[in-house]
Structure formats: structure tokens, C-alpha cells
Design a protein around this motif. Structure first.
Motif, PDB file in Angstrom:
ATOM      1  N   VAL A 134       0.860  -1.183   0.000  1.00 49.74           N
ATOM      2  CA  VAL A 134       0.000   0.000   0.000  1.00 49.74           C
ATOM      3  C   VAL A 134       0.898   1.234   0.000  1.00 49.74           C
ATOM      4  N   ILE A 135       0.766   2.079  -1.032  1.00 44.43           N
ATOM      5  CA  ILE A 135       1.706   3.204  -1.160  1.00 44.43           C
ATOM      6  C   ILE A 135       1.053   4.567  -0.951  1.00 44.43           C
ATOM      7  N   ASN A 136      -0.254   4.597  -0.658  1.00 44.00           N
ATOM      8  CA  ASN A 136      -0.862   5.873  -0.256  1.00 44.00           C
ATOM      9  C   ASN A 136      -1.641   5.628   1.033  1.00 44.00           C
ATOM     10  N   SER A 137      -2.413   6.587   1.459  1.00 42.54           N
ATOM     11  CA  SER A 137      -3.190   6.448   2.697  1.00 42.54           C
ATOM     12  C   SER A 137      -4.664   6.287   2.345  1.00 42.54           C
ATOM     13  N   PRO A 138      -5.122   5.056   2.132  1.00 43.02           N
ATOM     14  CA  PRO A 138      -6.522   4.839   1.740  1.00 43.02           C
ATOM     15  C   PRO A 138      -7.471   5.194   2.877  1.00 43.02           C
ATOM     16  N   ILE A 139      -8.696   5.586   2.521  1.00 37.22           N
ATOM     17  CA  ILE A 139      -9.667   5.973   3.542  1.00 37.22           C
ATOM     18  C   ILE A 139     -10.230   4.749   4.249  1.00 37.22           C
ATOM     19  N   SER A 163     -12.673   6.271  -3.132  1.00 40.40           N
ATOM     20  CA  SER A 163     -11.754   6.490  -4.254  1.00 40.40           C
ATOM     21  C   SER A 163     -10.315   6.644  -3.779  1.00 40.40           C
ATOM     22  N   ASN A 164      -9.409   6.492  -4.746  1.00 39.06           N
ATOM     23  CA  ASN A 164      -7.989   6.772  -4.582  1.00 39.06           C
ATOM     24  C   ASN A 164      -7.299   5.784  -3.643  1.00 39.06           C
ATOM     25  N   PHE A 165      -6.998   4.631  -4.190  1.00 38.56           N
ATOM     26  CA  PHE A 165      -6.268   3.583  -3.477  1.00 38.56           C
ATOM     27  C   PHE A 165      -5.152   3.100  -4.385  1.00 38.56           C
ATOM     28  N   GLN A 166      -3.925   3.042  -3.853  1.00 38.96           N
ATOM     29  CA  GLN A 166      -2.781   2.699  -4.690  1.00 38.96           C
ATOM     30  C   GLN A 166      -1.941   1.593  -4.071  1.00 38.96           C
ATOM     31  N   LEU A 167      -1.522   0.666  -4.930  1.00 35.39           N
ATOM     32  CA  LEU A 167      -0.672  -0.455  -4.544  1.00 35.39           C
ATOM     33  C   LEU A 167       0.524  -0.521  -5.478  1.00 35.39           C
ATOM     34  N   LYS A 168       1.658  -1.000  -4.943  1.00 33.82           N
ATOM     35  CA  LYS A 168       2.813  -1.306  -5.779  1.00 33.82           C
ATOM     36  C   LYS A 168       3.035  -2.808  -5.754  1.00 33.82           C
ATOM     37  N   ALA A 169       3.178  -3.413  -6.929  1.00 35.62           N
ATOM     38  CA  ALA A 169       3.436  -4.849  -7.020  1.00 35.62           C
ATOM     39  C   ALA A 169       4.932  -5.104  -6.849  1.00 35.62           C
ATOM     40  N   ASN A 170       5.277  -5.964  -5.921  1.00 33.61           N
ATOM     41  CA  ASN A 170       6.671  -6.360  -5.728  1.00 33.61           C
ATOM     42  C   ASN A 170       6.965  -7.724  -6.335  1.00 33.61           C
ATOM     43  N   ALA A 225      -5.864  -6.888  12.011  1.00 35.76           N
ATOM     44  CA  ALA A 225      -7.236  -6.623  12.467  1.00 35.76           C
ATOM     45  C   ALA A 225      -7.634  -5.168  12.263  1.00 35.76           C
ATOM     46  N   ASN A 226      -7.210  -4.584  11.147  1.00 37.03           N
ATOM     47  CA  ASN A 226      -7.466  -3.165  10.918  1.00 37.03           C
ATOM     48  C   ASN A 226      -7.677  -2.916   9.436  1.00 37.03           C
ATOM     49  N   ARG A 227      -8.187  -1.736   9.116  1.00 35.72           N
ATOM     50  CA  ARG A 227      -8.218  -1.309   7.722  1.00 35.72           C
ATOM     51  C   ARG A 227      -6.784  -1.164   7.245  1.00 35.72           C
ATOM     52  N   LEU A 228      -6.581  -1.183   5.926  1.00 29.47           N
ATOM     53  CA  LEU A 228      -5.229  -1.072   5.394  1.00 29.47           C
ATOM     54  C   LEU A 228      -4.682   0.342   5.556  1.00 29.47           C
ATOM     55  N   LEU A 229      -3.385   0.410   5.854  1.00 29.86           N
ATOM     56  CA  LEU A 229      -2.704   1.682   6.071  1.00 29.86           C
ATOM     57  C   LEU A 229      -1.511   1.789   5.127  1.00 29.86           C
TER      58      LEU A 229
END
Length: 303
Positions: A5-10, A59-66, A142-146
Motif C-alpha cells: 500500500v503506497i498511499n493512505s486509503p480511507i 476512491s484513490n487507493f494505490q498499490l505497488k506490485a513487488n 485486524a485493521n483497515r489497510l494503512l
């Protein structure tokens, strides 16, 4: 081998079908809000129908594939970008190490699902991957993604692609008809109130989340003030003291003491999950045999 996860999703959580048989100790079922979009994503990827998935609520969720993998995006119609190049949803997309995956604006509907080939390699809790924040269970921590979270995956390089036919892609509308089974305490509502319930139009309020959906409209009167708290099913319709219905959804509390006029057919709750505040709701009566038939048809369609 992961997605990062490379941004701060809501609000993005990991979900699956949910956890069951623990309501007696106060653990809610949780699970994906829109099972149709969930099953289609896993079907396109060739995954098990019980595999985990990301549920994206804003809206606005970003991931980087490793590492190399394959994804499928379903649910709400949204902007999908791979390295800033636009793609359509409701299909598989091959991903290479270093790619940037972005879910942009949500154009229609409200819940986007992003599945990955063979799922995210995390541990189950109480038999499920589903995140239930209020109970500190499941998902990743146990949380939303950060921002900075690492989602382990298997390395997969595939050239096979799949796309859902256009005729099976849902259209998310501003008015919904929800089928209801009269049940629970319907005997505590006189015929005039039941007729009013089925003839009125209600509006989804801003009090709409994974726990439930509160409506506004004609006040529905009950002949009793409350009941002894009891178990609550998915789709149960509570009538609160102000006469307004609340439809209980995946993260609902396990017991409650408001009288319930009936229950929304569960597969119609999946449509409700994609609605937004101010959507108009009308209720339609369905008997139990017809409801069972519709449920069987829905789930058998994935076999």
C-alpha cells in the motif's frame, strides 16, 4: 512477493465470505458486503470461492506490485489504472513486479473489490480472513489497510485473461426494490402499518455503513415498545422508536432489542451494499418458498 500500500486509503479492508458459528460468543459474521462482485472476482481469477479479497469503500487507493501476479477488479464501476494506463473493471489484469495499481474515482456504485490470484497469504482467525475492526479480528493486523502495509502473495506469471460478459455486469441505480420476507415480530404491526411499509418510498440516510443502513420516510408504528434482545439475521429490518427502518448488514451486532418487521432477501442486500445515501428504496413482499428458490438459483449459478 507482495503488494504494498503506497498511499493512505480511507477505508480498505480484507474480507471473505465471513466467519460463522460464533454469534453465541458475540462475534459477528462480517464478510464482503457484495457477494456477487466477490464471487465473480474469484471466478475470473480461477480462485476458490472462499478466497479473500480487498473491499474498497472510497476512491484513490494505490498499490505497488513487488512480484508478478494477476488481479481482478469488480463491484462499483471505477477508474482502474496500471502505471497510469486505464483499464476496464470486471476482467483480469496481468501485473508485473514494479507496476503501480490505482483505483481512481468511483463512478457508479460504492464498493470496489480487488482480488489477486490465489489470494493474500495471511492467517485466518475464527475460520475467516475477514476484518472486523470493532472485534479486533482478521485481515491484516485486524485493521483497515494503512500506508506501508505489505500484503503477501504468491508469485504468478500467467498469460490467460478472462472478462465478464457485459450482460452480467450490474447497473447501479438510484432506486432499489428490495424483497422482504415477513417474519420475526410482524404480528406486532397491524395491517395498516404493514401496508404502509410496502407502499411507501424510503430514502437511504448518511447513517449507512458495514453494520447497517438507516432509512428515512413514513413512520412505521409497532404495537410494542421493544422486545427481549435476540439474535439478528443478515438483512433483518429493525423498526426503531422513531418508526424508521434500519436494515442490518454484515457487521451487525449479534443481538438486538428493537422489533423487526421482516428481513430483506440476502441477495438483495448485495445490491443495497452498492447504493449511496439518497438512493430511494421500496420494499416488495416475497414468500419464504420463493425466497429459498431465488437463493438457490443465485448460489448454484457459480457452480
Amino acid at each position: 512477493m507482495s503488494l504494498e500500500v503506497i498511499n493512505s486509503p480511507i477505508f480498505v479492508t480484507i474480507q471473505d465470505k465471513g466467519r460463522f458459528s460464533y454469534a453465541h460468543i458475540g462475534v459477528t459474521a462480517s464478510g464482503v458486503m457484495d457477494e456477487y462482485a466477490y464471487y465473480i472476482a474469484n471466478m475470473l481469477l480461477g480462485n476458490s470461492y472462499s478466497e479473500n479479497i480487498l473491499e474498497i469503500a472510497f476512491s484513490n487507493f494505490q498499490l505497488k506490485a513487488n512480484s508478478n501476479t494477476q488481479i481482478a477488479v469488480t463491484g462499483a464501476i471505477c477508474e482502474v489504472f496500471i502505471n497510469e494506463k486505464p483499464y476496464s473493471s470486471w476482467q483480469t489484469i496481468n501485473i508485473k513486479a514494479g507496476d503501480i495499481i490505482k483505483i481512481g474515482k468511483i463512478l457508479s456504485g460504492s464498493k470496489v473489490y480487488l482480488g489477486v490470484k490465489e489470494g493474500f497469504k495471511i492467517q485466518k482467525e475464527f475460520g475467516s480472513y475477514s476484518t472486523t475492526i470493532k472485534e479486533n479480528l482478521g485481515g491484516l493486523n485486524a485493521n483497515r489497510l494503512l500506508k506501508g502495509d505489505i500484503l503477501p502473495i504468491n508469485e504468478k506469471l500467467t498469460y490467460h485473461k478472462a472478462r465478464l460478459k457485459e450482460c452480467y455486469i450490474p447497473k447501479y441505480e438510484d432506486t432499489l426494490d428490495l424483497r422482504v420476507i415477513l417474519s420475526y415480530q410482524d404480528e406486532f404491526f397491524n395491517k395498516e402499518q404493514i401496508d404502509k411499509f410496502f407502499s411507501s418510498e424510503f430514502t437511504i440516510t448518511n447513517e449507512f455503513n458495514r453494520m447497517g443502513c438507516k432509512l428515512s420516510g413514513e413512520s412505521i408504528k409497532c404495537n410494542i415498545n421493544g422486545i427481549i434482545s435476540e439474535g439478528i439475521s443478515f438483512g433483518a429490518i429493525q423498526i426503531t422508536n422513531d418508526g424508521q427502518p434500519i436494515i442490518l448488514l454484515k457487521d451487525r451486532q449479534t443481538i438486538g432489542g428493537y422489533p423487526k418487521i421482516g428481513s430483506v432477501l440476502s441477495i438483495d442486500c448485495f445490491k443495497l451494499a452498492q447504493a449511496k445515501p439518497n438512493t430511494k428504496i421500496r420494499f416488495k413482499l416475497i414468500d419464504i418458498k420463493e425466497a429459498q428458490k431465488k437463493l438457490k438459483e443465485f448460489y448454484n449459478s457459480f457452480n
